[in-house]
Design an enzyme around this catalytic site. Structure first.
Site, short mmCIF file in Angstrom:
data_model
loop_
_atom_site.label_atom_id
_atom_site.label_comp_id
_atom_site.label_asym_id
_atom_site.label_seq_id
_atom_site.Cartn_x
_atom_site.Cartn_y
_atom_site.Cartn_z
N ASP A 30 0.85 -1.19 0.00
CA ASP A 30 0.00 0.00 0.00
C ASP A 30 0.89 1.24 0.00
O ASP A 30 1.92 1.30 0.69
CB ASP A 30 -0.92 -0.01 1.22
CG ASP A 30 -2.08 0.96 1.08
OD1 ASP A 30 -3.23 0.51 0.97
OD2 ASP A 30 -1.83 2.19 1.07
N ILE A 31 0.49 2.24 -0.78
CA ILE A 31 1.28 3.47 -0.91
C ILE A 31 1.25 4.31 0.37
O ILE A 31 2.11 5.16 0.59
CB ILE A 31 0.76 4.28 -2.13
CG1 ILE A 31 1.83 5.19 -2.71
CG2 ILE A 31 -0.52 5.05 -1.79
CD1 ILE A 31 1.47 5.78 -4.06
N ASN A 87 -12.93 -3.09 2.44
CA ASN A 87 -13.84 -1.96 2.53
C ASN A 87 -14.76 -2.00 1.33
O ASN A 87 -14.29 -2.08 0.19
CB ASN A 87 -13.05 -0.65 2.58
CG ASN A 87 -12.14 -0.56 3.79
OD1 ASN A 87 -12.49 -1.04 4.86
ND2 ASN A 87 -10.98 0.05 3.62
N GLY A 93 -15.86 2.69 3.40
CA GLY A 93 -14.57 3.35 3.26
C GLY A 93 -13.82 2.97 1.99
O GLY A 93 -12.62 3.23 1.88
N GLN A 94 -14.52 2.40 1.01
CA GLN A 94 -13.84 2.02 -0.24
C GLN A 94 -13.56 3.24 -1.09
O GLN A 94 -14.47 4.04 -1.37
CB GLN A 94 -14.71 1.03 -1.03
CG GLN A 94 -14.03 0.53 -2.29
CD GLN A 94 -14.87 -0.52 -3.03
OE1 GLN A 94 -15.99 -0.83 -2.64
NE2 GLN A 94 -14.31 -1.05 -4.10
N HIS A 100 -10.35 -5.29 -3.44
CA HIS A 100 -9.02 -5.45 -2.83
C HIS A 100 -9.15 -5.78 -1.36
O HIS A 100 -10.09 -5.36 -0.69
CB HIS A 100 -8.17 -4.19 -3.03
CG HIS A 100 -8.79 -2.91 -2.55
ND1 HIS A 100 -9.74 -2.23 -3.30
CD2 HIS A 100 -8.63 -2.20 -1.41
CE1 HIS A 100 -10.11 -1.15 -2.64
NE2 HIS A 100 -9.47 -1.11 -1.48
N HIS A 102 -6.98 -5.56 2.16
CA HIS A 102 -5.81 -5.05 2.87
C HIS A 102 -5.29 -6.16 3.78
O HIS A 102 -6.08 -6.83 4.47
CB HIS A 102 -6.20 -3.87 3.78
CG HIS A 102 -6.74 -2.67 3.07
ND1 HIS A 102 -5.99 -1.53 2.89
CD2 HIS A 102 -7.95 -2.43 2.51
CE1 HIS A 102 -6.73 -0.62 2.25
NE2 HIS A 102 -7.92 -1.14 2.02
P1 AMP Z 1 -9.73 1.50 0.18
O1 AMP Z 1 -9.84 2.79 0.94
O2 AMP Z 1 -10.12 0.30 0.97
O3 AMP Z 1 -10.44 1.58 -1.17
O4 AMP Z 1 -8.19 1.29 -0.09
C1 AMP Z 1 -7.51 1.82 -1.17
C2 AMP Z 1 -6.06 1.73 -0.81
O5 AMP Z 1 -5.31 1.89 -1.97
C3 AMP Z 1 -5.59 2.80 0.19
O6 AMP Z 1 -5.06 2.17 1.35
C4 AMP Z 1 -4.51 3.56 -0.59
O7 AMP Z 1 -3.43 3.96 0.21
C5 AMP Z 1 -4.10 2.53 -1.63
N1 AMP Z 1 -3.54 3.08 -2.86
C6 AMP Z 1 -4.04 4.08 -3.62
N2 AMP Z 1 -3.27 4.29 -4.70
C7 AMP Z 1 -2.24 3.39 -4.61
C8 AMP Z 1 -1.10 3.10 -5.42
N3 AMP Z 1 -0.84 3.78 -6.56
N4 AMP Z 1 -0.25 2.13 -5.01
C9 AMP Z 1 -0.49 1.44 -3.87
N5 AMP Z 1 -1.57 1.65 -3.07
C10 AMP Z 1 -2.42 2.62 -3.43
#
Ligand code: AMP
Ligand code: ZN
Length: 114
Positions: A30-31, A87, A93-94, A100, A102
């Site tokens: 995760d970024i 999420n 919280g998506q 995906h 986590h």
């Molecule tokens: P969600 O809020 O459950 O939809 O999670 C989306 C996740 O994607 C968040 O934890 C972000 O930090 C992660 N995210 C968004 N863009 C990127 C990216 N380019 N590379 C890795 N993780 C990312």
């Protein structure tokens, strides 16, 4: 799907730190990590959210959980424990519209969620 962030990560258009890959799923860091270990596991098939799962495509979820258990042993967080989070939708919280999970580990994650 052409306009999906995670589909672009799968096809390499957007860079990512790969944790695991096979023919069905891709895992990457995760970024914005929320724990010492925080990676995302996604199906290579575009599925918008957990709401789009049915008996026809939900086998991928079992494969993801089985793979996470294998990675937990290989990466050394099996004994400490871990949390897998999905999420779904706005209240869930998506923020990215590609299914995906986590995977969080390396500290006590706490409960209940915020
Ligand atoms: P969600 O809020 O459950 O939809 O999670 C989306 C996740 O994607 C968040 O934890 C972000 O930090 C992660 N995210 C968004 N863009 C990127 C990216 N380019 N590379 C890795 N993780 C990312
Ligand atoms: Zn997608």
């Amino acid at each position: 799907m052409t306009d999906c962030l995670f589909c672009k990560i799968i096809n390499g258009e957007i860079p990512s730190q790969k944790v695991y890959e096979d023919d069905k799923i891709y895992a990457f860091n995760d970024i914005d990590p929320q724990a010492p270990v925080h990676f995302l596991v996604i199906p290579k098939e575009h599925i918008s959210s957990a709401l789009e799962l049915s008996d026809a495509n939900a086998g991928i979820v079992a494969h993801i959980f089985a793979t996470v258990a294998k990675l937990a042993r290989e990466m050394g967080f099996a004994d400490g424990g871990y949390r897998v989070v999905n999420n779904c939708g706005a209240d869930g919280g998506q923020t990215v519209g590609h299914l995906h999970f986590h995977v969080l580990a390396g500290r006590n994650i706490g409960w209940p969620p915020g």
